[in-house]
Design an enzyme around this catalytic site. Structure first.
Site, mmCIF file in Angstrom:
data_model
loop_
_atom_site.group_PDB
_atom_site.id
_atom_site.type_symbol
_atom_site.label_atom_id
_atom_site.label_comp_id
_atom_site.label_asym_id
_atom_site.label_seq_id
_atom_site.Cartn_x
_atom_site.Cartn_y
_atom_site.Cartn_z
ATOM 1 C CE LYS A 199 -3.593 2.122 2.879
ATOM 2 N NZ LYS A 199 -4.510 1.922 4.000
ATOM 3 C CD GLU A 223 9.395 -6.183 7.127
ATOM 4 O OE1 GLU A 223 9.085 -5.080 6.616
ATOM 5 O OE2 GLU A 223 9.216 -6.455 8.327
ATOM 6 N N GLY A 227 -4.907 -2.326 5.453
ATOM 7 C CA GLY A 227 -4.135 -3.469 4.962
ATOM 8 C C GLY A 227 -4.823 -4.803 5.190
ATOM 9 N NE ARG A 228 -6.691 -4.434 11.305
ATOM 10 C CZ ARG A 228 -6.118 -3.226 11.365
ATOM 11 N NH1 ARG A 228 -5.062 -2.947 10.648
ATOM 12 N NH2 ARG A 228 -6.625 -2.287 12.139
ATOM 13 C CE LYS A 283 4.150 -1.256 7.926
ATOM 14 N NZ LYS A 283 3.462 -0.930 6.697
ATOM 15 C CD GLU A 327 -2.427 -4.894 11.723
ATOM 16 O OE1 GLU A 327 -2.252 -6.019 11.222
ATOM 17 O OE2 GLU A 327 -2.068 -3.851 11.169
ATOM 18 C CG HIS A 331 -4.522 -36.709 15.896
ATOM 19 N ND1 HIS A 331 -4.612 -38.066 16.113
ATOM 20 C CD2 HIS A 331 -5.548 -36.388 15.089
ATOM 21 C CE1 HIS A 331 -5.640 -38.548 15.435
ATOM 22 N NE2 HIS A 331 -6.226 -37.536 14.803
HETATM 23 C C1 G6Q Z 1 -2.524 -4.143 8.053
HETATM 24 C C2 G6Q Z 1 -1.268 -3.612 8.522
HETATM 25 C C3 G6Q Z 1 -0.023 -4.259 7.968
HETATM 26 C C4 G6Q Z 1 0.309 -3.869 6.532
HETATM 27 C C5 G6Q Z 1 1.723 -4.299 6.215
HETATM 28 C C6 G6Q Z 1 2.144 -4.017 4.803
HETATM 29 O O1 G6Q Z 1 -3.621 -3.731 8.372
HETATM 30 O O2 G6Q Z 1 -1.240 -2.246 8.419
HETATM 31 O O3 G6Q Z 1 -0.069 -5.657 8.066
HETATM 32 O O4 G6Q Z 1 -0.590 -4.436 5.643
HETATM 33 O O5 G6Q Z 1 2.606 -3.692 7.127
HETATM 34 O O6 G6Q Z 1 2.073 -2.662 4.518
HETATM 35 P P1 G6Q Z 1 2.244 -2.149 3.040
HETATM 36 O O7 G6Q Z 1 1.124 -2.728 2.220
HETATM 37 O O8 G6Q Z 1 2.195 -0.650 3.106
HETATM 38 O O9 G6Q Z 1 3.575 -2.653 2.551
#
Ligand code: G6Q
Length: 529
Positions: A201, A207, A263-264, A493, A349, A380
Protein backbone atom coordinates in the site's frame (compact mmCIF):
# COMPACT_ATOMS: atom_id res chain seq x y z
CA UNK A 1 -17.53 0.62 31.90
CA UNK A 2 -20.27 1.83 34.19
CA UNK A 3 -23.58 1.63 32.38
CA UNK A 4 -26.82 -0.24 32.88
CA UNK A 5 -26.37 -2.72 30.02
CA UNK A 6 -22.87 -3.60 31.15
CA UNK A 7 -23.84 -3.88 34.83
CA UNK A 8 -26.74 -6.17 33.95
CA UNK A 9 -24.30 -8.50 32.20
CA UNK A 10 -21.94 -8.47 35.18
CA UNK A 11 -24.81 -9.59 37.44
CA UNK A 12 -26.01 -12.17 34.93
CA UNK A 13 -22.50 -13.59 34.50
CA UNK A 14 -22.26 -14.19 38.26
CA UNK A 15 -25.21 -16.58 37.88
CA UNK A 16 -24.16 -18.12 34.56
CA UNK A 17 -20.63 -18.94 35.73
CA UNK A 18 -22.11 -21.69 37.87
CA UNK A 19 -24.25 -23.20 35.11
CA UNK A 20 -23.02 -25.86 32.73
CA UNK A 21 -23.86 -26.41 29.09
CA UNK A 22 -25.37 -29.73 30.16
CA UNK A 23 -27.71 -27.93 32.57
CA UNK A 24 -28.59 -25.34 29.96
CA UNK A 25 -29.62 -28.07 27.52
CA UNK A 26 -31.69 -29.77 30.23
CA UNK A 27 -33.48 -26.48 30.95
CA UNK A 28 -33.95 -25.59 27.27
CA UNK A 29 -34.26 -28.82 25.24
CA UNK A 30 -35.12 -26.82 22.11
CA UNK A 31 -31.69 -25.17 21.94
CA UNK A 32 -31.40 -26.26 18.32
CA UNK A 33 -33.29 -23.01 17.66
CA UNK A 34 -30.02 -21.26 18.59
CA UNK A 35 -28.73 -20.98 15.09
CA UNK A 36 -28.66 -18.31 12.44
CA UNK A 37 -28.15 -18.43 8.68
CA UNK A 38 -26.61 -15.87 6.36
CA UNK A 39 -25.09 -15.85 2.85
CA UNK A 40 -24.99 -19.66 2.73
CA UNK A 41 -23.49 -20.06 6.23
CA UNK A 42 -25.17 -21.81 9.16
CA UNK A 43 -23.96 -20.82 12.62
CA UNK A 44 -24.92 -23.17 15.45
CA UNK A 45 -24.27 -21.39 18.76
CA UNK A 46 -26.33 -23.69 20.98
CA UNK A 47 -23.31 -25.18 22.73
CA UNK A 48 -22.28 -21.89 24.29
CA UNK A 49 -22.56 -20.99 27.96
CA UNK A 50 -25.43 -18.66 27.25
CA UNK A 51 -29.21 -18.75 27.51
CA UNK A 52 -31.93 -16.55 26.07
CA UNK A 53 -31.34 -13.94 28.80
CA UNK A 54 -27.62 -13.79 28.03
CA UNK A 55 -28.32 -13.11 24.36
CA UNK A 56 -30.92 -10.48 25.19
CA UNK A 57 -28.54 -8.66 27.53
CA UNK A 58 -25.63 -8.83 25.07
CA UNK A 59 -27.82 -7.43 22.32
CA UNK A 60 -28.97 -4.67 24.70
CA UNK A 61 -25.30 -3.85 25.13
CA UNK A 62 -24.56 -3.56 21.40
CA UNK A 63 -27.67 -1.46 21.01
CA UNK A 64 -26.56 0.80 23.86
CA UNK A 65 -23.13 1.13 22.26
CA UNK A 66 -24.75 2.27 19.00
CA UNK A 67 -23.73 -0.54 16.66
CA UNK A 68 -26.41 0.15 14.09
CA UNK A 69 -25.54 3.84 13.82
CA UNK A 70 -21.88 2.92 13.46
CA UNK A 71 -22.63 0.43 10.68
CA UNK A 72 -24.56 3.13 8.83
CA UNK A 73 -21.72 5.60 9.39
CA UNK A 74 -19.27 3.10 7.87
CA UNK A 75 -21.48 2.55 4.83
CA UNK A 76 -21.87 6.33 4.41
CA UNK A 77 -18.10 6.72 4.24
CA UNK A 78 -17.75 8.69 7.46
CA UNK A 79 -14.28 8.80 8.95
CA UNK A 80 -14.86 6.13 11.59
CA UNK A 81 -11.11 5.41 11.61
CA UNK A 82 -10.66 8.46 13.81
CA UNK A 83 -6.97 8.25 14.68
CA UNK A 84 -6.04 8.21 11.00
CA UNK A 85 -8.98 10.43 10.02
CA UNK A 86 -10.06 8.00 7.29
CA UNK A 87 -13.20 6.37 5.99
CA UNK A 88 -13.41 2.58 6.31
CA UNK A 89 -14.82 1.25 3.10
CA UNK A 90 -13.76 -2.32 2.44
CA UNK A 91 -17.52 -2.89 2.01
CA UNK A 92 -17.37 -0.63 -1.08
CA UNK A 93 -14.81 -2.99 -2.63
CA UNK A 94 -17.48 -5.65 -3.00
CA UNK A 95 -20.46 -3.54 -4.00
CA UNK A 96 -21.89 -4.54 -7.36
CA UNK A 97 -21.28 -2.48 -10.49
CA UNK A 98 -23.94 0.16 -10.81
CA UNK A 99 -24.20 0.75 -7.05
CA UNK A 100 -23.02 4.14 -5.96
CA UNK A 101 -21.33 5.47 -2.85
CA UNK A 102 -20.18 9.07 -3.05
CA UNK A 103 -17.50 10.04 -0.54
CA UNK A 104 -15.96 13.52 -0.58
CA UNK A 105 -17.48 14.07 -4.03
CA UNK A 106 -16.11 10.85 -5.57
CA UNK A 107 -18.18 7.79 -6.48
CA UNK A 108 -15.93 5.18 -4.90
CA UNK A 109 -17.87 2.23 -6.34
CA UNK A 110 -17.21 3.48 -9.87
CA UNK A 111 -13.49 3.76 -8.97
CA UNK A 112 -13.51 0.25 -7.53
CA UNK A 113 -14.98 -1.18 -10.72
CA UNK A 114 -12.55 0.75 -12.90
CA UNK A 115 -9.65 -0.95 -11.09
CA UNK A 116 -11.43 -4.32 -11.11
CA UNK A 117 -11.73 -3.95 -14.87
CA UNK A 118 -8.02 -3.12 -15.17
CA UNK A 119 -7.17 -6.16 -13.02
CA UNK A 120 -9.45 -8.44 -15.06
CA UNK A 121 -7.92 -7.29 -18.37
CA UNK A 122 -4.43 -7.83 -17.03
CA UNK A 123 -5.21 -11.21 -15.46
CA UNK A 124 -6.84 -12.42 -18.66
CA UNK A 125 -3.92 -11.26 -20.80
CA UNK A 126 -1.49 -13.25 -18.62
CA UNK A 127 -3.75 -16.30 -18.31
CA UNK A 128 -4.36 -16.60 -22.04
CA UNK A 129 -0.74 -15.87 -22.95
CA UNK A 130 -1.28 -12.55 -24.75
CA UNK A 131 1.05 -10.70 -22.41
CA UNK A 132 4.39 -12.47 -22.40
CA UNK A 133 7.73 -12.01 -20.67
CA UNK A 134 10.83 -10.14 -21.88
CA UNK A 135 12.05 -13.07 -24.01
CA UNK A 136 8.60 -13.75 -25.47
CA UNK A 137 7.85 -16.70 -23.24
CA UNK A 138 4.41 -17.18 -21.68
CA UNK A 139 4.14 -16.36 -17.95
CA UNK A 140 3.67 -19.54 -15.93
CA UNK A 141 4.81 -18.41 -12.47
CA UNK A 142 3.38 -15.60 -10.37
CA UNK A 143 5.15 -14.43 -7.22
CA UNK A 144 3.42 -11.99 -4.87
CA UNK A 145 5.83 -9.94 -2.78
CA UNK A 146 4.13 -8.32 0.20
CA UNK A 147 3.78 -8.65 3.95
CA UNK A 148 1.02 -8.45 6.56
CA UNK A 149 -2.18 -7.27 4.97
CA UNK A 150 -0.50 -7.32 1.56
CA UNK A 151 0.29 -11.02 1.87
CA UNK A 152 -1.92 -12.90 4.31
CA UNK A 153 -5.17 -12.40 2.40
CA UNK A 154 -4.11 -13.50 -1.08
CA UNK A 155 -1.92 -16.35 0.19
CA UNK A 156 -4.67 -17.66 2.50
CA UNK A 157 -7.32 -17.36 -0.21
CA UNK A 158 -5.09 -18.93 -2.86
CA UNK A 159 -4.62 -22.00 -0.67
CA UNK A 160 -8.33 -22.07 0.07
CA UNK A 161 -9.36 -21.82 -3.57
CA UNK A 162 -6.60 -23.77 -5.31
CA UNK A 163 -9.27 -26.18 -6.56
CA UNK A 164 -10.52 -23.29 -8.72
CA UNK A 165 -7.08 -22.20 -9.89
CA UNK A 166 -5.02 -22.63 -13.04
CA UNK A 167 -3.19 -25.89 -12.40
CA UNK A 168 -0.66 -25.27 -15.16
CA UNK A 169 0.62 -22.17 -13.40
CA UNK A 170 2.56 -21.73 -10.14
CA UNK A 171 1.55 -19.17 -7.53
CA UNK A 172 3.92 -18.35 -4.71
CA UNK A 173 4.04 -15.79 -1.93
CA UNK A 174 7.09 -14.21 -0.33
CA UNK A 175 6.82 -12.00 2.73
CA UNK A 176 9.66 -12.44 5.20
CA UNK A 177 12.82 -10.32 4.96
CA UNK A 178 14.64 -13.56 5.79
CA UNK A 179 16.48 -14.29 2.53
CA UNK A 180 15.47 -17.92 2.87
CA UNK A 181 11.90 -17.00 2.02
CA UNK A 182 12.64 -15.37 -1.34
CA UNK A 183 15.31 -17.89 -2.29
CA UNK A 184 13.02 -20.84 -1.60
CA UNK A 185 10.15 -19.17 -3.43
CA UNK A 186 12.16 -18.56 -6.63
CA UNK A 187 13.94 -21.89 -6.38
CA UNK A 188 13.38 -23.84 -9.58
CA UNK A 189 11.50 -21.02 -11.32
CA UNK A 190 12.48 -19.91 -14.81
CA UNK A 191 12.88 -16.11 -14.68
CA UNK A 192 11.73 -15.80 -18.31
CA UNK A 193 8.33 -17.20 -17.27
CA UNK A 194 7.99 -15.42 -13.92
CA UNK A 195 5.89 -12.38 -13.02
CA UNK A 196 6.47 -10.54 -9.73
CA UNK A 197 3.64 -8.56 -8.17
CA UNK A 198 5.02 -6.09 -5.66
CA UNK A 199 2.10 -5.50 -3.28
CA UNK A 200 2.52 -2.66 -0.85
CA UNK A 201 0.00 0.00 0.00
CA UNK A 202 2.73 2.45 1.01
CA UNK A 203 5.51 1.06 -1.21
CA UNK A 204 7.91 1.89 1.62
CA UNK A 205 7.75 -1.30 3.72
CA UNK A 206 11.28 -2.49 4.41
CA UNK A 207 10.65 -6.22 3.96
CA UNK A 208 8.70 -5.86 0.73
CA UNK A 209 11.03 -3.34 -0.89
CA UNK A 210 14.11 -5.35 0.13
CA UNK A 211 12.60 -8.51 -1.35
CA UNK A 212 11.47 -6.66 -4.47
CA UNK A 213 14.99 -5.33 -5.08
CA UNK A 214 16.47 -8.80 -4.51
CA UNK A 215 13.92 -10.31 -6.90
CA UNK A 216 14.81 -7.66 -9.52
CA UNK A 217 18.51 -8.55 -9.17
CA UNK A 218 17.66 -12.27 -9.51
CA UNK A 219 15.63 -11.59 -12.64
CA UNK A 220 18.22 -9.33 -14.26
CA UNK A 221 21.01 -11.81 -13.53
CA UNK A 222 18.99 -14.54 -15.24
CA UNK A 223 17.84 -12.48 -18.23
CA UNK A 224 21.08 -10.74 -19.20
CA UNK A 225 20.87 -7.49 -17.26
CA UNK A 226 18.71 -5.35 -19.57
CA UNK A 227 16.67 -3.05 -17.29
CA UNK A 228 13.84 -3.19 -19.83
CA UNK A 229 13.14 -6.72 -18.58
CA UNK A 230 11.94 -5.27 -15.25
CA UNK A 231 8.94 -3.64 -16.93
CA UNK A 232 7.89 -6.97 -18.48
CA UNK A 233 8.19 -8.98 -15.27
CA UNK A 234 7.20 -6.61 -12.47
CA UNK A 235 3.86 -5.01 -11.74
CA UNK A 236 2.80 -3.16 -8.59
CA UNK A 237 -0.21 -2.92 -6.34
CA UNK A 238 0.01 0.28 -4.36
CA UNK A 239 -1.40 3.70 -3.50
CA UNK A 240 2.02 5.32 -4.10
CA UNK A 241 2.61 5.94 -7.83
CA UNK A 242 5.77 7.97 -7.26
CA UNK A 243 7.59 5.19 -5.40
CA UNK A 244 6.37 2.60 -7.91
CA UNK A 245 7.88 4.59 -10.80
CA UNK A 246 11.09 5.08 -8.83
CA UNK A 247 11.42 1.30 -8.58
CA UNK A 248 11.26 1.00 -12.38
CA UNK A 249 7.74 -0.35 -12.73
CA UNK A 250 5.61 1.21 -15.46
CA UNK A 251 2.76 3.08 -13.72
CA UNK A 252 0.48 1.72 -16.45
CA UNK A 253 1.11 -1.61 -14.70
CA UNK A 254 0.24 -0.23 -11.31
CA UNK A 255 -3.05 -1.32 -9.77
CA UNK A 256 -4.26 1.28 -7.33
CA UNK A 257 -6.34 1.35 -4.23
CA UNK A 258 -7.23 3.92 -1.65
CA UNK A 259 -6.40 5.09 1.86
CA UNK A 260 -9.85 3.95 3.02
CA UNK A 261 -8.79 0.33 2.55
CA UNK A 262 -6.90 -0.94 5.60
CA UNK A 263 -4.13 -3.47 4.96
CA UNK A 264 -5.90 -6.34 6.73
CA UNK A 265 -9.13 -5.48 4.89
CA UNK A 266 -7.51 -5.31 1.46
CA UNK A 267 -7.89 -8.82 0.02
CA UNK A 268 -10.88 -7.51 -1.95
CA UNK A 269 -8.88 -4.71 -3.59
CA UNK A 270 -6.05 -4.94 -6.12
CA UNK A 271 -4.08 -6.63 -3.32
CA UNK A 272 -6.04 -9.68 -4.52
CA UNK A 273 -4.41 -9.50 -7.99
CA UNK A 274 -2.33 -12.67 -7.49
CA UNK A 275 -5.48 -14.48 -6.40
CA UNK A 276 -7.37 -13.20 -9.44
CA UNK A 277 -4.56 -14.44 -11.69
CA UNK A 278 -4.91 -17.85 -10.05
CA UNK A 279 -8.69 -18.30 -9.97
CA UNK A 280 -9.68 -15.96 -12.81
CA UNK A 281 -11.79 -12.79 -12.81
CA UNK A 282 -15.16 -14.58 -12.59
CA UNK A 283 -14.24 -16.53 -9.47
CA UNK A 284 -12.71 -13.39 -7.94
CA UNK A 285 -16.01 -11.58 -8.51
CA UNK A 286 -17.83 -14.51 -6.87
CA UNK A 287 -15.60 -14.01 -3.81
CA UNK A 288 -16.63 -10.35 -3.75
CA UNK A 289 -20.29 -11.30 -4.20
CA UNK A 290 -20.11 -13.61 -1.17
CA UNK A 291 -18.63 -10.84 0.94
CA UNK A 292 -21.26 -8.39 -0.33
CA UNK A 293 -24.06 -10.83 0.60
CA UNK A 294 -22.67 -10.94 4.15
CA UNK A 295 -22.35 -7.12 4.18
CA UNK A 296 -26.01 -6.74 3.29
CA UNK A 297 -26.96 -9.24 5.97
CA UNK A 298 -24.88 -7.42 8.58
CA UNK A 299 -26.37 -4.12 7.60
CA UNK A 300 -30.04 -5.17 7.48
CA UNK A 301 -30.68 -8.29 9.61
CA UNK A 302 -32.18 -7.76 13.05
CA UNK A 303 -29.52 -8.07 15.73
CA UNK A 304 -30.86 -11.36 17.11
CA UNK A 305 -30.66 -12.95 13.65
CA UNK A 306 -27.43 -11.28 12.62
CA UNK A 307 -24.63 -13.81 12.20
CA UNK A 308 -21.58 -11.54 12.62
CA UNK A 309 -23.27 -9.73 15.53
CA UNK A 310 -23.93 -13.06 17.30
CA UNK A 311 -20.27 -14.00 16.75
CA UNK A 312 -19.19 -10.64 18.15
CA UNK A 313 -21.35 -10.64 21.26
CA UNK A 314 -20.26 -14.20 22.08
CA UNK A 315 -16.65 -13.02 21.84
CA UNK A 316 -17.47 -10.18 24.26
CA UNK A 317 -19.27 -12.55 26.64
CA UNK A 318 -16.24 -14.79 27.04
CA UNK A 319 -13.58 -12.07 26.99
CA UNK A 320 -15.25 -9.61 29.32
CA UNK A 321 -17.55 -11.66 31.53
CA UNK A 322 -16.12 -15.21 31.71
CA UNK A 323 -12.41 -14.25 31.67
CA UNK A 324 -11.40 -16.12 28.51
CA UNK A 325 -8.29 -14.72 26.87
CA UNK A 326 -8.14 -16.69 23.67
CA UNK A 327 -10.36 -17.81 20.81
CA UNK A 328 -9.47 -20.92 18.82
CA UNK A 329 -10.36 -21.31 15.15
CA UNK A 330 -10.35 -24.85 13.79
CA UNK A 331 -11.36 -25.27 10.15
CA UNK A 332 -12.15 -28.82 9.13
CA UNK A 333 -10.74 -28.17 5.66
CA UNK A 334 -7.06 -28.66 4.90
CA UNK A 335 -7.13 -25.85 2.35
CA UNK A 336 -8.03 -23.38 5.13
CA UNK A 337 -4.67 -24.07 6.76
CA UNK A 338 -3.78 -20.34 6.72
CA UNK A 339 -7.15 -19.10 7.95
CA UNK A 340 -6.14 -18.99 11.65
CA UNK A 341 -3.13 -16.77 10.79
CA UNK A 342 -5.30 -14.55 8.62
CA UNK A 343 -7.87 -14.15 11.39
CA UNK A 344 -5.10 -13.61 13.91
CA UNK A 345 -4.14 -10.44 12.07
CA UNK A 346 -7.73 -9.39 11.43
CA UNK A 347 -8.81 -9.71 15.04
CA UNK A 348 -5.63 -8.93 16.96
CA UNK A 349 -4.47 -5.98 14.87
CA UNK A 350 -7.97 -4.54 14.84
CA UNK A 351 -8.97 -5.00 18.46
CA UNK A 352 -5.65 -5.29 20.30
CA UNK A 353 -6.05 -1.80 21.76
CA UNK A 354 -6.08 -0.42 25.29
CA UNK A 355 -7.37 3.08 24.67
CA UNK A 356 -10.72 4.05 23.25
CA UNK A 357 -11.13 6.06 20.09
CA UNK A 358 -11.48 9.19 22.24
CA UNK A 359 -8.10 8.51 23.89
CA UNK A 360 -9.47 7.37 27.25
CA UNK A 361 -8.22 4.05 28.64
CA UNK A 362 -10.46 1.00 28.29
CA UNK A 363 -11.64 -0.41 31.58
CA UNK A 364 -12.46 -3.95 30.45
CA UNK A 365 -10.40 -6.56 28.63
CA UNK A 366 -10.29 -6.15 24.85
CA UNK A 367 -8.88 -8.21 21.97
CA UNK A 368 -9.07 -11.96 21.72
CA UNK A 369 -5.86 -13.90 21.21
CA UNK A 370 -6.72 -15.92 18.11
CA UNK A 371 -5.03 -19.21 17.37
CA UNK A 372 -5.70 -22.61 15.84
CA UNK A 373 -4.92 -25.07 13.10
CA UNK A 374 -6.93 -27.30 10.85
CA UNK A 375 -8.98 -30.21 12.16
CA UNK A 376 -8.55 -33.09 12.39
CA UNK A 377 -4.80 -32.46 12.94
CA UNK A 378 -5.32 -30.29 16.03
CA UNK A 379 -7.26 -33.11 17.66
CA UNK A 380 -4.04 -35.14 17.78
CA UNK A 381 -2.20 -32.32 19.52
CA UNK A 382 -3.53 -29.39 21.55
CA UNK A 383 -7.11 -30.64 21.85
CA UNK A 384 -5.91 -32.33 25.06
CA UNK A 385 -5.85 -28.90 26.71
CA UNK A 386 -9.21 -28.00 25.21
CA UNK A 387 -10.83 -31.11 26.69
CA UNK A 388 -9.11 -31.37 30.06
CA UNK A 389 -7.02 -28.22 30.65
CA UNK A 390 -7.85 -25.38 33.02
CA UNK A 391 -8.23 -22.60 30.42
CA UNK A 392 -11.59 -21.58 29.00
CA UNK A 393 -11.19 -21.45 25.21
CA UNK A 394 -14.23 -20.82 23.00
CA UNK A 395 -13.72 -22.51 19.65
CA UNK A 396 -15.03 -21.90 16.14
CA UNK A 397 -15.33 -25.20 14.28
CA UNK A 398 -15.71 -24.57 10.54
CA UNK A 399 -16.84 -27.23 8.10
CA UNK A 400 -18.45 -28.03 4.77
CA UNK A 401 -21.10 -30.49 3.52
CA UNK A 402 -19.25 -31.23 0.29
CA UNK A 403 -15.59 -31.38 -0.71
CA UNK A 404 -14.35 -28.90 -3.31
CA UNK A 405 -14.41 -29.91 -6.99
CA UNK A 406 -11.71 -32.52 -7.55
CA UNK A 407 -11.19 -33.11 -3.82
CA UNK A 408 -13.67 -35.95 -3.25
CA UNK A 409 -11.99 -39.12 -2.02
CA UNK A 410 -14.06 -42.07 -0.79
CA UNK A 411 -15.96 -41.20 2.40
CA UNK A 412 -13.27 -38.87 3.68
CA UNK A 413 -15.58 -35.82 3.82
CA UNK A 414 -17.99 -37.79 6.04
CA UNK A 415 -15.14 -38.62 8.41
CA UNK A 416 -13.98 -35.01 8.49
CA UNK A 417 -17.44 -33.68 9.34
CA UNK A 418 -18.08 -36.53 11.81
CA UNK A 419 -15.00 -35.40 13.70
CA UNK A 420 -16.20 -31.80 13.82
CA UNK A 421 -19.64 -32.77 15.15
CA UNK A 422 -18.23 -35.31 17.63
CA UNK A 423 -15.67 -32.85 19.03
CA UNK A 424 -18.32 -30.16 19.55
CA UNK A 425 -20.47 -32.66 21.43
CA UNK A 426 -17.63 -34.00 23.60
CA UNK A 427 -16.36 -30.50 24.40
CA UNK A 428 -19.84 -29.40 25.50
CA UNK A 429 -21.03 -32.45 27.40
CA UNK A 430 -17.86 -34.29 28.39
CA UNK A 431 -18.11 -37.78 29.85
CA UNK A 432 -20.98 -38.94 32.03
CA UNK A 433 -19.67 -42.14 33.61
CA UNK A 434 -19.19 -42.03 37.39
CA UNK A 435 -17.01 -45.16 37.21
CA UNK A 436 -14.23 -43.35 35.36
CA UNK A 437 -11.02 -42.45 37.22
CA UNK A 438 -10.50 -38.66 37.48
CA UNK A 439 -7.82 -38.53 34.79
CA UNK A 440 -10.24 -39.99 32.29
CA UNK A 441 -13.05 -37.59 33.05
CA UNK A 442 -13.83 -35.01 30.39
CA UNK A 443 -15.54 -32.25 32.35
CA UNK A 444 -17.32 -30.78 29.31
CA UNK A 445 -18.79 -27.27 29.53
CA UNK A 446 -16.32 -26.18 26.82
CA UNK A 447 -18.10 -23.86 24.40
CA UNK A 448 -17.92 -24.00 20.62
CA UNK A 449 -19.67 -22.67 17.54
CA UNK A 450 -20.18 -24.78 14.44
CA UNK A 451 -19.98 -22.74 11.24
CA UNK A 452 -21.14 -24.86 8.33
CA UNK A 453 -21.60 -24.17 4.64
CA UNK A 454 -22.42 -26.32 1.65
CA UNK A 455 -19.03 -26.13 -0.07
CA UNK A 456 -15.90 -23.98 0.09
CA UNK A 457 -16.58 -21.97 -3.06
CA UNK A 458 -15.21 -18.47 -3.75
CA UNK A 459 -18.62 -17.10 -2.70
CA UNK A 460 -18.57 -19.03 0.60
CA UNK A 461 -15.03 -17.91 1.40
CA UNK A 462 -15.93 -14.27 0.72
CA UNK A 463 -18.96 -14.50 3.00
CA UNK A 464 -16.95 -16.20 5.78
CA UNK A 465 -14.19 -13.60 5.81
CA UNK A 466 -16.71 -10.75 5.74
CA UNK A 467 -18.51 -12.34 8.71
CA UNK A 468 -15.29 -12.22 10.72
CA UNK A 469 -14.63 -8.63 9.63
CA UNK A 470 -18.03 -7.63 10.94
CA UNK A 471 -17.56 -9.66 14.11
CA UNK A 472 -14.45 -7.54 14.68
CA UNK A 473 -16.40 -4.33 14.10
CA UNK A 474 -19.12 -5.46 16.52
CA UNK A 475 -16.51 -6.07 19.21
CA UNK A 476 -14.66 -2.84 18.48
CA UNK A 477 -17.94 -0.92 18.82
CA UNK A 478 -18.71 -2.55 22.18
CA UNK A 479 -15.24 -1.67 23.40
CA UNK A 480 -15.32 1.84 21.93
CA UNK A 481 -11.97 1.39 20.21
CA UNK A 482 -10.72 2.23 16.71
CA UNK A 483 -10.56 -1.20 15.07
CA UNK A 484 -9.08 0.27 11.92
CA UNK A 485 -5.76 1.75 13.00
CA UNK A 486 -2.55 -0.16 13.89
CA UNK A 487 -0.07 2.10 15.65
CA UNK A 488 1.71 -0.83 17.28
CA UNK A 489 2.41 -2.34 13.86
CA UNK A 490 3.53 1.05 12.53
CA UNK A 491 6.09 1.20 15.36
CA UNK A 492 7.56 -2.09 14.17
CA UNK A 493 8.19 -0.51 10.77
CA UNK A 494 10.63 2.02 12.20
CA UNK A 495 12.13 0.14 15.15
CA UNK A 496 14.65 -1.96 13.26
CA UNK A 497 16.02 0.92 11.17
CA UNK A 498 18.21 2.36 13.95
CA UNK A 499 19.59 -1.03 15.04
CA UNK A 500 20.24 -2.03 11.42
CA UNK A 501 22.37 1.09 10.89
CA UNK A 502 24.22 0.46 14.16
CA UNK A 503 24.92 -3.15 13.15
CA UNK A 504 26.34 -1.87 9.86
CA UNK A 505 28.38 0.95 11.48
CA UNK A 506 32.00 0.32 12.37
CA UNK A 507 33.16 0.88 15.96
CA UNK A 508 31.35 0.94 19.25
CA UNK A 509 30.80 4.66 19.70
CA UNK A 510 27.24 5.87 19.87
CA UNK A 511 25.59 2.71 21.16
CA UNK A 512 23.17 4.32 23.55
CA UNK A 513 20.65 1.60 24.30
CA UNK A 514 20.22 -0.24 27.58
CA UNK A 515 22.99 -2.65 28.61
CA UNK A 516 21.19 -5.73 27.30
CA UNK A 517 20.44 -4.24 23.87
CA UNK A 518 23.99 -2.87 23.50
CA UNK A 519 25.40 -6.31 24.38
CA UNK A 520 23.20 -8.05 21.80
CA UNK A 521 24.31 -5.61 19.08
CA UNK A 522 28.00 -6.04 20.03
CA UNK A 523 27.62 -9.82 20.11
CA UNK A 524 26.04 -9.89 16.65
CA UNK A 525 28.67 -7.52 15.23
CA UNK A 526 31.40 -9.75 16.60
CA UNK A 527 29.95 -12.97 15.18
CA UNK A 528 32.46 -15.24 13.54
CA UNK A 529 32.26 -15.31 9.78
C1 G6Q B 1 -2.52 -4.14 8.05
C2 G6Q B 1 -1.27 -3.61 8.52
C3 G6Q B 1 -0.02 -4.26 7.97
C4 G6Q B 1 0.31 -3.87 6.53
C5 G6Q B 1 1.72 -4.30 6.22
C6 G6Q B 1 2.14 -4.02 4.80
O1 G6Q B 1 -3.62 -3.73 8.37
O2 G6Q B 1 -1.24 -2.25 8.42
O3 G6Q B 1 -0.07 -5.66 8.07
O4 G6Q B 1 -0.59 -4.44 5.64
O5 G6Q B 1 2.61 -3.69 7.13
O6 G6Q B 1 2.07 -2.66 4.52
P1 G6Q B 1 2.24 -2.15 3.04
O7 G6Q B 1 1.12 -2.73 2.22
O8 G6Q B 1 2.19 -0.65 3.11
O9 G6Q B 1 3.58 -2.65 2.55
Amino acid sequence: MADAAWDALVAHAAVMRGRTVRELFAAEPDRDRMHVEAAGWYLDYAKHRVNADTLRLLLDLVRARGLQARIEAMFRGEHINVTEDRAVLHVALRMPAGASLVVDGVDVVAEVHRVLGQMSDFASSIRDGRRVGYTGRVIRNVVNIGIGGSDLGPSMAYDALRAYSRRDMQFRFVSNVDGADLLEVVHGLDAAETLFIVSSKTFTTLETLTNARAARAWLLAALGGDEAAVKRHFVAVSTNAEKVAEFGIDTADMFGFWDWVGGRYSLWSAIGLSLMLAIGPDNFRALLAGAHAMDEHFRTAPLDANLPVIMGVLGCWYRDFLDAQTQAVVPYAQVLVKLPSYLQQLEMESNGKSVRADGSPVDAPTGEIVWGTVGTNGQHAYFQLLHQGTALVPIDLIGFDHPQPGHALGNQQDLLVANLIAQAEALAFGTDDPALPPYRVMPGNRPSSALMSSQLTPFALGALIAAYEHKVMTLGTIWGIDSFDQWGVELGKVLAQRVASEIAAPGDAGLAHDASTNALIRRYRGRSS
